[in-house]
Write an enzyme that holds these catalytic residues in place. Sequence first.
Site, PDB file in Angstrom:
ATOM      1  N   CYS A 102      13.458  10.581   7.121  1.00  0.00           N
ATOM      2  CA  CYS A 102      13.383  10.130   8.516  1.00  0.00           C
ATOM      3  C   CYS A 102      14.729  10.267   9.212  1.00  0.00           C
ATOM      4  CB  CYS A 102      12.861   8.705   8.583  1.00  0.00           C
ATOM      5  SG  CYS A 102      13.683   7.616   7.435  1.00  0.00           S
ATOM      6  N   LYS A 124       0.831  -1.200   0.000  1.00  0.00           N
ATOM      7  CA  LYS A 124       0.000   0.000   0.000  1.00  0.00           C
ATOM      8  C   LYS A 124       0.866   1.251   0.000  1.00  0.00           C
ATOM      9  CE  LYS A 124      -1.949   2.681   2.993  1.00  0.00           C
ATOM     10  NZ  LYS A 124      -1.796   3.946   2.245  1.00  0.00           N
ATOM     11  N   THR A 166       6.146   7.200  13.829  1.00  0.00           N
ATOM     12  CA  THR A 166       6.211   6.354  15.023  1.00  0.00           C
ATOM     13  C   THR A 166       4.807   6.150  15.591  1.00  0.00           C
ATOM     14  OG1 THR A 166       8.489   6.930  15.512  1.00  0.00           O
ATOM     15  CG2 THR A 166       7.141   6.250  17.388  1.00  0.00           C
ATOM     16  N   GLU A 167       3.996   7.189  15.501  1.00  0.00           N
ATOM     17  CA  GLU A 167       2.610   7.108  15.988  1.00  0.00           C
ATOM     18  C   GLU A 167       1.848   5.973  15.272  1.00  0.00           C
ATOM     19  OE1 GLU A 167       0.705  10.643  14.671  1.00  0.00           O
ATOM     20  OE2 GLU A 167      -1.257  10.055  15.435  1.00  0.00           O
ATOM     21  N   GLU A 172       9.896  15.055  15.791  1.00  0.00           N
ATOM     22  CA  GLU A 172      10.256  15.026  14.373  1.00  0.00           C
ATOM     23  C   GLU A 172       9.370  16.019  13.619  1.00  0.00           C
ATOM     24  OE1 GLU A 172       9.307  11.471  11.985  1.00  0.00           O
ATOM     25  OE2 GLU A 172      11.352  11.641  11.228  1.00  0.00           O
ATOM     26  N   GLY A 195       6.968   4.713   8.210  1.00  0.00           N
ATOM     27  CA  GLY A 195       6.139   5.900   8.401  1.00  0.00           C
ATOM     28  C   GLY A 195       6.355   6.465   9.787  1.00  0.00           C
ATOM     29  N   GLU A 237      10.108   0.903  10.234  1.00  0.00           N
ATOM     30  CA  GLU A 237      11.134   1.927  10.013  1.00  0.00           C
ATOM     31  C   GLU A 237      10.432   3.243  10.261  1.00  0.00           C
ATOM     32  OE1 GLU A 237      13.072   4.671   8.724  1.00  0.00           O
ATOM     33  OE2 GLU A 237      13.003   3.889   6.667  1.00  0.00           O
TER      34      GLU A 237
HETATM   35  P1  ADP Z   1       2.215  10.861   7.702  1.00  0.00           P
HETATM   36  O1  ADP Z   1       1.315  11.229   8.840  1.00  0.00           O
HETATM   37  O2  ADP Z   1       3.471  11.656   7.628  1.00  0.00           O
HETATM   38  O3  ADP Z   1       1.530  10.808   6.381  1.00  0.00           O
HETATM   39  P2  ADP Z   1       1.905   8.095   8.331  1.00  0.00           P
HETATM   40  O4  ADP Z   1       2.717   7.286   9.266  1.00  0.00           O
HETATM   41  O5  ADP Z   1       0.529   8.489   8.749  1.00  0.00           O
HETATM   42  O6  ADP Z   1       2.745   9.378   7.979  1.00  0.00           O
HETATM   43  O7  ADP Z   1       1.774   7.348   6.922  1.00  0.00           O
HETATM   44  C1  ADP Z   1       2.672   6.371   6.425  1.00  0.00           C
HETATM   45  C2  ADP Z   1       1.882   5.263   5.785  1.00  0.00           C
HETATM   46  O8  ADP Z   1       1.065   4.656   6.777  1.00  0.00           O
HETATM   47  C3  ADP Z   1       0.916   5.692   4.674  1.00  0.00           C
HETATM   48  O9  ADP Z   1       0.891   4.699   3.666  1.00  0.00           O
HETATM   49  C4  ADP Z   1      -0.410   5.760   5.390  1.00  0.00           C
HETATM   50  O10 ADP Z   1      -1.507   5.567   4.525  1.00  0.00           O
HETATM   51  C5  ADP Z   1      -0.274   4.589   6.345  1.00  0.00           C
HETATM   52  N1  ADP Z   1      -1.152   4.656   7.521  1.00  0.00           N
HETATM   53  C6  ADP Z   1      -1.609   5.750   8.166  1.00  0.00           C
HETATM   54  N2  ADP Z   1      -2.406   5.407   9.205  1.00  0.00           N
HETATM   55  C7  ADP Z   1      -2.456   4.049   9.220  1.00  0.00           C
HETATM   56  C8  ADP Z   1      -3.112   3.088  10.050  1.00  0.00           C
HETATM   57  N3  ADP Z   1      -3.878   3.455  11.063  1.00  0.00           N
HETATM   58  N4  ADP Z   1      -2.926   1.774   9.772  1.00  0.00           N
HETATM   59  C9  ADP Z   1      -2.139   1.387   8.756  1.00  0.00           C
HETATM   60  N5  ADP Z   1      -1.511   2.246   7.929  1.00  0.00           N
HETATM   61  C10 ADP Z   1      -1.654   3.565   8.153  1.00  0.00           C
END
Ligand code: ADP
Length: 500
Positions: A307, A198, A253-254, A404, A251, A273
């Site tokens: 990152c 994805k 850490t949250e 960050e 993506g 990562e």
């Molecule tokens: P940002 O907030 O900088 O866009 P994210 O960590 O939210 O970074 O996004 C990184 C990836 O994780 C993207 O592909 C996003 O669609 C996906 N993503 C965001 N929220 C979720 C979630 N709750 N479960 C799985 N994937 C997620």
Amino acid sequence: MSTITTSSVPESLQSFLSSPKKLFIDGDWVAARSGKCFDVFDPSTDQVIGQAAEGDAADVELAVAAARKAFDSGPWSSMTASQRSRLIWKVGDLIEQNADELAQLETLDNGKPLAVAKAADVALAADMFRYMAGWATKIEGSTIPVNVPYVPGGEFHAFTLKEPVGVVGQIIPWNFPLLMAAWKLGPALATGCTIVLKPAEQTPLSAVRLGELIQEAGVPDGVVNIITGFGETAGAAIAAHDQIDKVAFTGSTEVGKLIVKAAAGNLKKVTLELGGKSPNVVYDDADLDTAIAGAADAIFFNQGQVCSAGSRLFVQQGIYDEVVAGVSEIANNLKVGSGFDSETQMGPLVSREQLERVRGYLKAGLADGAEATAGGAALDQPGYFVQPTVLKNASKSMSIVREEIFGPVVAAMPFANDAELVSQANDSSYGLAAGIWTRDISKAHRLAKSVKAGTVWINCYSIFDAALPFGGYKQSGWGREMGHAALENYLQTKSVCISL
Ligand code: ADP
Ligand code: MG
């Protein structure tokens, strides 16, 4: 649905963009089950330049079934490693053959300068597939002498087999869209896994094009499935799916923590990562011209959306003013503009959301008492542009130092000596990377050992190679990308013991 303007789109991309973007499931290009699409933006103009299919849990379900079939009974499972290797190599070749188009797609979707997209993103992506193609035929277990104390006189032949973990879900970010897909797909394919990938909703385009190239290379149906869509829907469905054996995430850490929780349902394997707040350290014995240019590049490369960006700049006391002035001068002279303008050195941020996030940190930092010696604000023009920013008088209680930002914003702080520096540098919940600038090789080695980071760059920064493992200490992640270390993320070890 918004209207599509194509003013910023290079002519060569118009036919690709005007055809409806679909999901890649079991070797077919299909619309989302819901029929929904979402808008894709050009970050340099804030204009809609296309649409992608909005995959959700229903589409993930189909993709997982296809990946399961391809892994459990498809041609992928009976293929030799050598055949697999050739297909992976071919993907690398096709990326190279389509380098111009892929670089343009990346610039259009992410905003980064075209020259960077071509030299870094696309070239590294091709190289990653080739590097991993080589590994496909070199995955081996070992023979292990055993003693078995409770079987006196027993004779055994024991060995290990390395087997693919199975169906893997891969969720990737928007900062290096094609390259992150390559980092994920390369080792998964080399080890014989099948994949549901994805891409980030901000940047779905190059993954769709990569899917076409994977198909052209002859990778069997269902081995790679690509679901464009949102994190909260498609991403969450991947993380929670009980027929997925492993999830690999890059993506925030949250969201990494959400992935871990979602993965608990079937205890799928997890690699992560995540974010960073990497220290970049300039000693007074460094080659200052190189260090100053390197410190600027460490934070402004890719608009700071890296990152491992060197976002905490630690400078030894005596040269603090000189280094801050030098980095600020570079920042003030950086050409910020559309990635398609050949003069541009820094493009826009990826999205309005990201612009607001960076703007929020700038306001907070200035309110907390940091001083901008360069930049400090967004640009007053369409598109998601923010000024390259250097903040001095930063201190560790400020959010600009602890969190960050993921933008072109560096916080500069002085240090007196090694002992003080090490505790400051390691005073972070993250541990992804670190930079050290010095001519003293012993000091460099000592600090490289003391800093808690997955990568340490000495007299350089942001050097990435398919062979070099990359990943985080502490809350920067689990596992390593690239290098043969990345194969471990996708392999299980089976012990076989035979009584002779
Ligand atoms: P940002 O907030 O900088 O866009 P994210 O960590 O939210 O970074 O996004 C990184 C990836 O994780 C993207 O592909 C996003 O669609 C996906 N993503 C965001 N929220 C979720 C979630 N709750 N479960 C799985 N994937 C997620
Ligand atoms: Mg998010």
